[in-house]
Design a protein around this motif. Structure first.
Motif: not given
Length: 270
Positions: A134-146
């Motif tokens: 996950p990106p630093s500072g955003n452990p709950d980041a989700k992919s949105d490429v689809f």
């Protein structure tokens, strides 16, 4: 991450492998509306030339890997490949190999990116598996490429396989997909839809004899199918047909870019 991670089995990244990044940028920027980075996106350079594919909304649609002469000499070719999220890359590699798949690139860690491996299903269709960092500072980041409905995202994932039902069983077992519904296609058989957590993500079809290999095709959303098709032709791409109507009132077209990578487009007619 647990085996029940809701992201497991999701397409979380798409990558264009091409020998000519400048030509690919000119082509896809015009066709889709992207802004592919004009130079290596990796800070300080690195062992490979990797460029981000940027959407108009500020997000990333995926990445572009510049193929070197050495990569091409070892069998790499222009094409699109998808990344599937898994909870444990090494365990997935072992399970896929046990079911007849092959490892094309052994599992490895990439700083700040995650652990990944490139595999092929038992019929030769390539894909990546990845446990992202996950990106630093955003452990709950989700992919949105689809996205099922937004332009400049991949909207549909289409697999052509020599063993349609075998492929459905394989991806269901390893990535938790379901298969519900189909569209009759005459002599081509049924076009069988696949879902991830109840969301339609694509379909698996029987590979046609004229297709050179088992492979995934990714359909990219565009704002206007006729505008995009005109840009394909003007940019030196080769469409397989004119736009075809699809359920829901939109249109799709399959094409090949000037470097030989196949892809699809989907969008409305304006």
């Amino acid at each position: 991450m647990s085996d029940h991670d809701p992201d497991t089995g999701s397409f979380i990244w798409y990558e264009l492998m091409t020998p000519d990044a400048a030509a690919a940028k000119a082509f896809y920027d015009a066709v889709v509306g992207w802004d592919i980075d004009p130079a290596n996106s990796i800070p300080g350079g690195g062992p490979v030339d990797y460029r981000m594919i940027k959407r108009a909304d500020g997000g990333n649609a995926g990445g572009l890997l510049v193929l070197t002469d050495d990569m091409i000499a070892h069998g790499a070719r222009a094409g699109w490949v998808g990344y599937l999220h898994v909870a444990d890359v090494d365990r997935t590699v072992a399970a896929v190999e046990a079911d007849g798949g092959t490892t094309l690139m052994p599992a490895r860690d990439m700083d700040g990116v995650g652990r990944l491996a490139m595999l092929a299903d038992p019929w030769g269709a390539p894909f990546y598996v990845m446990t992202p960092t996950p990106p630093s500072g955003n452990p709950d980041a989700k992919s949105d490429v689809f996205s099922v409905d937004r332009p400049q995202h991949v909207r549909w994932n289409d697999l052509a396989s020599d063993d349609q039902d075998g492929a459905i069983a394989f991806y269901r077992k390893h990535f938790g997909w379901t298969q519900e519904g189909a569209m009759p296609m005459g002599e081509m058989g049924d076009y069988k839809f696949i879902q991830k957590d109840g969301v339609g993500i694509g379909a698996i079809m029987k590979k046609l004899p004229q297709h050179p290999r088992n492979a995934w095709t990714f359909y990219i959303g565009v704002d206007d199918i006729d505008r995009a098709l005109a840009a394909v032709k003007a940019g030196g791409g080769t469409p397989a047909s004119e736009p075809m109507p699809i359920p829901g009132g939109e249109f799709s077209v399959h094409a090949t870019d000037p470097q030989g990578a196949t892809f699809g487009l989907v969008g409305p007619r304006k």
